[in-house]
Each structure stands twice: as structure tokens, then as C-alpha cells.
Write an enzyme that holds these catalytic residues in place. Structure first.
Site, PDB file in Angstrom:
ATOM      1  N   GLY A  11      41.009  56.492  54.058  1.00  0.00           N
ATOM      2  CA  GLY A  11      41.370  55.204  54.657  1.00  0.00           C
ATOM      3  C   GLY A  11      40.223  54.219  54.531  1.00  0.00           C
ATOM      4  CB  ALA A  13      40.617  49.855  51.531  1.00  0.00           C
ATOM      5  CB  ILE A  16      38.185  52.536  61.226  1.00  0.00           C
ATOM      6  CG1 ILE A  16      38.944  52.200  62.517  1.00  0.00           C
ATOM      7  CG2 ILE A  16      37.071  53.539  61.511  1.00  0.00           C
ATOM      8  CD1 ILE A  16      39.599  53.390  63.200  1.00  0.00           C
ATOM      9  N   GLY A  17      37.304  51.822  58.263  1.00  0.00           N
ATOM     10  CA  GLY A  17      36.507  52.097  57.065  1.00  0.00           C
ATOM     11  C   GLY A  17      35.480  50.998  56.806  1.00  0.00           C
ATOM     12  N   GLY A 130      41.990  59.535  62.422  1.00  0.00           N
ATOM     13  CA  GLY A 130      43.357  58.997  62.313  1.00  0.00           C
ATOM     14  C   GLY A 130      44.275  59.644  63.323  1.00  0.00           C
ATOM     15  CG  ASN A 131      45.042  57.963  66.971  1.00  0.00           C
ATOM     16  OD1 ASN A 131      44.454  58.922  67.438  1.00  0.00           O
ATOM     17  ND2 ASN A 131      44.721  56.707  67.265  1.00  0.00           N
ATOM     18  CG  ASP A 159      39.025  58.563  74.119  1.00  0.00           C
ATOM     19  OD1 ASP A 159      39.744  57.571  74.220  1.00  0.00           O
ATOM     20  OD2 ASP A 159      39.153  59.415  73.218  1.00  0.00           O
ATOM     21  CG  HIS A 187      42.122  59.707  70.848  1.00  0.00           C
ATOM     22  ND1 HIS A 187      41.322  58.848  71.537  1.00  0.00           N
ATOM     23  CD2 HIS A 187      42.791  58.939  69.943  1.00  0.00           C
ATOM     24  CE1 HIS A 187      41.481  57.626  71.072  1.00  0.00           C
ATOM     25  NE2 HIS A 187      42.371  57.654  70.109  1.00  0.00           N
TER      26      HIS A 187
END
Ligand code: NAX
Length: 326
Positions: A11, A13, A16-17, A130-131, A159, A187
């Protein structure tokens, strides 16, 4: 100077990246004496955007950045991987049930687990961001049977950092005065931010704040901080998530300070009555590149009920993806 290590970011791009890569390349994660190769994985339509990120990385002329390898092939991205930050995930779309989200992510984390199994270093450290992070980490681990399950963690550190900062703000102290905060479990909004062991300036946190604030204000604020950021910023937390990922990996690789606890999502091993088979947020210490779950905490009935609720949610998530766990 040390030999370069290979850090894989998926991920790469994404938002977060974008907040993460420059800090890894500048040495914030593994130290100012550790050169890195960055293997950057994206889906094919995002390779153009990723090329732009690579141009910017080059333009920083980071002394520690040895090589940049952008790709849309997971096997290439995880070949020789020493540290993996699994950030890319399928976002929840309008009308999507949790089960659909879990299985869509299974389609990402299953193959990435297999690619790690095939090509990564045998003591790779993989942090899933990643969630839904805990269950995605479980899927990746289950698909990497030749890697020890302790190679896989899920990120609870955002958290944890949010809890530290809320407590410091309330008590008029600095986060460096706060210790032994724990965020247990998933999470998600069932997580349990625990202040029963926490200290502020060496004294019990709950002697400095009242229990009503703790239960009615602090806990929901930490649990719902992500939603509050989306409301304020119009986009989900990215720089703070990247910073938490850096903190998690740095501690895992380089150790925690004496007496310091950090919250990490790790394979449950029976500690605190949580049965193995899920990735659970625990208080941990790290040394020599290994984490250890802090033992011997006395849980009161309130805490036990909170742990049971978040454990239940994680078991339900696990059951929803049973067919992806091999
Ligand atoms: P973005 O949508 O900005 O970026 C995600 C990137 O992943 C995109 O560029 C996309 O092309 C890429 N991607 C999708 N599937 C991929 C695959 N199979 N292989 C490689 N790349 C792939 O999201 P961003 O804001 O960066 O968030 C990323 C993930 O972090 C989300 O799942 C988000 O929910 C999660 N978060 C987790 C947090 C935690 O504490 N564990 C907090 C922050 C964040 O919400």
C-alpha cells in the site's frame, strides 16, 4: 556501516505509505546506522502514483536509502524481506458487511502470507496495519506455515499512543512521564484501554484522575479517536498511524527501554486466559529482536469483562474467515 536490510511496504502509494516511507528511509525506524532497501508493493493501477513517490524518495538523497524496488508482484516484494509493513488493505465500502470485508482482505493477506513464506527471511518481522489488522495478521500468519507465528504482529500502537497522550494531557504532564498504559485486544471499538497499571510520574494514574473520567470519557475517546479524526480532517489518520508503525517496529527490532511497556497485537499464547488462535493486543517488552508478553498483571472484574468482550469479537472475526486459515 551495517549491511542493508530489506523493508517491504504494501500500500506504498497510499496516505499512510506516504507518511511512512520517508521516515523509514531517514533511519527513524531501524536507526541512523542501518541502510535499507525499500521493496514497495502496490496494485497495478497505483503503480503510476507509486512511481511519483519513488521519485520523491530519490529526491531526498537519503544517505541510508540503498535501493528502491517498486512492484505489483507480491513474490518480488517479499523476496528477502527482513521487515514487512502490511498497510495496503481493502477499505470498507458503503453497505459492506464485516464478514465481506474480512473475506475481501483474506484475498490480499492470504497470498501475501504465502509470498512471505516463500521468500522472506526466516526471522522476518511483519507488522500488519491494514484493517481489520488483527485478523489480517492471523490470515497472513496462517498462510505462512514455515514462519514462526511470532513473526507476525498487528498494530495496536496507535491506540497505545493515543491513550498515553490523552492521559498526559489530562494530568498536565508529558507523555514521557506516562508508563504502563495497556491497550488490550482488538484494534477496533471493543479494544480495552487499561489505566489500572498506568503510572504518571511514577504514581498510579488512577490516583490522579477520577475513575468516572477514566470510564466515561477516556475509554470512549481513545476507542473512537479514529472516527473523530476523520470528522475533523475529512480523511483517516495517516501520519499518526505511520508514526505508530515506526514506533512498533523500532521497539521490536531495537528493544524497549528498561521498565517500558508497549501494546502489541501478538499471537495469543494463553496469557491472561486468552486462548491461542487469535492476534490479541497485550502489554509487551522487547529485547534482542523478540517481544515478550508482560506477565503477572492482576485483572479486576471490570478489566476481565472488557478483555472477554474484545476476545469474543476476535474469535468471531476468526470464525468468519475460517476457510482462509488453512
Ligand atoms: P489508502 O487507501 O490511502 O492506501 C491504501 C493503499 O493500499 C492504496 O494505495 C491501495 O492501492 C493499496 N492496496 C490495496 N490493495 C493492495 C494490495 N493487495 N497490495 C498492495 N497494495 C494494496 O489507505 P491508508 O489511509 O493508507 O490506510 C491503509 C490501511 O490502514 C487501511 O486498511 C486503514 O483502515 C488502516 N489503518 C490502520 C490503523 C491501525 O491502527 N492499525 C490506523 C490507521 C488506518 O486507518
Amino acid at each position: 556501516m551495517k549491511a542493508p536490510v530489506t523493508v517491504t511496504v504494501t500500500g506504498a502509494a497510499g496516505q499512510i505509505g506516504y507518511a511512512l516511507l520517508f521516515r523509514i528511509a531517514s533511519g527513524d525506524m531501524l536507526g541512523k546506522d542501518q541502510p535499507v532497501n525499500l521493496n514497495l508493493l502496490e496494485i497495478t493501477p497505483a503503480l503510476g502514483a507509486l512511481e511519483g513517490v519513488c521519485m520523491e524518495l530519490n529526491d531526498c538523497a537519503f544517505p541510508l536509502l540503498n535501493a528502491i524496488n517498486p512492484t505489483d508482484d507480491a513474490n518480488k516484494a517479499f523476496d528477502g524481506c527482513d521487515y514487512g509493513l502490511l498497510v495496503g488493505a481493502m477499505p470498507r465500502k458503503e453497505g459492506m458487511e464485516r464478514k465481506d470485508l474480512l473475506s475481501a482482505n483474506g484475498g490480499i493477506f492470504g497470498p501475501q502470507g504465502k509470498a512471505l513464506n516463500a521468500g522472506a527471511s526466516r526471522d522476518v518481522k511483519v507488522l500488519v496495519v491494514g484493517n481489520p489488522a488483527n485478523t489480517n495478521a492471523l490470515i497472513a500468519s496462517a498462510n505462512a506455515p514455515d514462519l514462526d507465528p511470532s513473526c507476525f504482529n498487528a498494530m495496536m500502537r496507535l491506540d497505545h499512543n493515543r491513550a498515553m497522550s490523552q492521559l498526559a494531557e489530562k494530568t498536565g504532564t508529558a507523555t514521557t512521564d506516562v508508563n504502563h498504559v495497556v491497550v488490550w485486544g482488538n484494534h477496533s471499538s471493543t479494544q480495552f484501554p487499561d489505566l489500572y497499571q498506568a503510572t504518571v510520574g511514577g504514581s498510579a494514574a488512577l490516583s490522579k484522575v477520577d475513575e468516572n473520567w477514566y470510564k466515561e470519557d477516556f475509554i470512549p475517546t481513545v476507542q473512537q479517536r479514529g472516527a473523530a479524526i476523520i470528522k475533523a480532517r475529512g480523511a483517516s489518520s495517516a501520519a499518526s498511524a505511520a508514526s505508530a508503525a515506526i514506533d512498533h517496529m523500532r521497539n521490536w527490532a531495537l528493544g524497549t527501554a528498561d521498565g517500558e511497556w508497549v501494546s502489541m497485537g501478538v499471537p495469543a499464547d494463553g496469557s491472561y486466559g486468552i486462548e491461542p488462535g487469535i492476534m490479541f493486543g497485550y502489554p509487551c517488552t522487547c529485547s534482542g529482536g523478540k517481544y515478550e508478553i508482560v506477565q503477572g498483571i492482576e485483572l479486576n472484574d471490570y478489566a476481565k469483562a472488557k478483555l472477554a468482550a474484545t476476545e469474543k469479537e476476535l474469535r468471531e472475526e476468526r470464525d468468519a474467515v475460517a476457510e482462509l486459515l488453512g
